[in-house]
Design a protein around this motif. Structure first.
Motif, short mmCIF file in Angstrom:
data_model
loop_
_atom_site.label_atom_id
_atom_site.label_comp_id
_atom_site.label_asym_id
_atom_site.label_seq_id
_atom_site.Cartn_x
_atom_site.Cartn_y
_atom_site.Cartn_z
N HIS A 56 -3.09 13.24 -17.44
CA HIS A 56 -4.12 12.84 -16.18
C HIS A 56 -3.07 13.01 -14.83
O HIS A 56 -2.59 11.92 -14.18
CB HIS A 56 -4.66 11.41 -16.30
N GLU A 57 -2.75 13.97 -14.31
CA GLU A 57 -1.84 14.46 -13.26
C GLU A 57 -2.64 15.45 -12.64
O GLU A 57 -3.54 16.11 -12.88
CB GLU A 57 -0.62 14.89 -13.64
N ASN A 133 4.67 12.14 -4.94
CA ASN A 133 3.93 11.15 -5.27
C ASN A 133 3.17 10.20 -4.22
O ASN A 133 2.19 9.84 -4.25
CB ASN A 133 4.75 10.30 -6.09
#
Length: 311
Positions: A56-57, A133
């Motif tokens: 789940h990136e 990020n």
């Protein structure tokens, strides 16, 4: 020929399948098998990403979107082709033709939009790793996915609506599937197609910009990778599949567009048919295979599932 009602039934590729009449069942079986392969490979990648929390990136979620688009585009073509192979006359309603044209164009442009977003994701990961990020948040990822789908959908919704208002004086689509440009060519002499032409050129400019943006990101990534061995390894691992998908898609699309406008009709029918559908043949199968074998996490997940089944 007089004006045709919007309820026209198109003579959809009636001459395009004539050469297959003696071995139509064989072609039907092979086409059905190939379509099942497309469904299996793409759905497998989608399910692996959905079910594995480690995947789940952003890169894998974008890959999911990529595979889903492959399912969307091929579903707009293969079921109709399979019906045509079983039918003595290949026809499609005017509304159905407009819908198929919308699916074909939006599929192709969604593919290019998703590839551009995937290039942006890899650019951030390689060239701006410290900011990755903070930039590629869940909200930003959602916005990018919506952009890659909604932009083509909105553009081609307007395009199809404009086309549906035109008066037609023809009914034969010289292709295995409907495309907006060929429908517009059926308009009666003197019909005002200025709005459709302006939108077409605007669409070309928008998606050429997508392509230029993707090239720009790769120029920066390659320059960055030349300075670092770790970045070169990351580039080879995650960017090569994307680059192969991008080059393959651009080559088959440009080849089809050039042939549709400049190509000779003297080529054998089977070759003309292949040229017409190669962007629906090669990328939908090649993309999940390349990503499945090249991306380590997905490859390990597939090998793990195979090992469990063998036990």
């Amino acid at each position: 020929v007089g004006e045709i009602s919007p309820l026209i039934v198109f003579n959809h590729s009636s001459s395009r399948l004539n050469e297959t009449v003696n071995y139509r069942i064989t072609i039907f079986s092979l086409t059905l098998l190939y379509y099942c392969m497309i469904l299996f490979f793409n759905i497998s990648i989608i399910m692996i990403v959905i079910l594995d929390q480690n995947l789940h990136e952003p890169m894998y979620i974008l890959l999911c979107s990529f595979c889903f688009n492959g399912l969307y585009g091929t579903t707009g073509f293969y079921p109709k082709l399979l019906l045509d192979l079983l039918s003595s006359s290949q026809q499609i309603s005017y509304e159905g033709c407009l819908l198929q044209a919308f699916v074909m164009y939006s599929f192709a442009c969604c593919e290019l939009s998703i590839l551009a977003v995937m290039a942006y994701d890899r650019y951030l990961a390689i060239c701006r790793p410290l900011h990755y990020n903070s930039v590629m948040t869940k909200m930003r990822l959602s916005q990018l996915i919506c952009f890659s789908w909604l932009t083509p959908f909105c553009i081609f919704s307007i395009s199809i609506v404009l086309t549906s208002t035109l008066k037609l004086c023809g009914s034969k689509i010289p292709k295995l599937f409907c495309v907006n440009w060929l429908i517009v060519k059926l308009t009666c002499p003197g019909t005002d197609t200025v709005s459709s032409n302006i939108l077409s050129y605007a669409t070309i400019i928008i998606f050429v910009c997508h392509g230029l943006f993707t090239i720009w990101t790769y120029m920066h990534m390659i320059r960055t990778c030349l300075r670092s061995k770790d970045d070169r390894a990351k580039f080879m691992q995650t960017c090569v599949p994307h680059l192969v998908s991008l080059v393959t898609f651009l080559v088959v699309i440009l080849f089809d567009l050039m042939y549709m406008r400049l190509g000779s009709t003297d080529l054998p029918q089977s070759i003309q048919n292949f040229i017409a559908i190669e962007f629906l043949l090669i990328p939908p199968v090649m993309n999940p295979l390349i990503y499945g074998f090249k991306l380590t996490k997905i490859r390990n997940r597939i090998l793990g599932l195979m090992y469990v089944e063998n036990k």
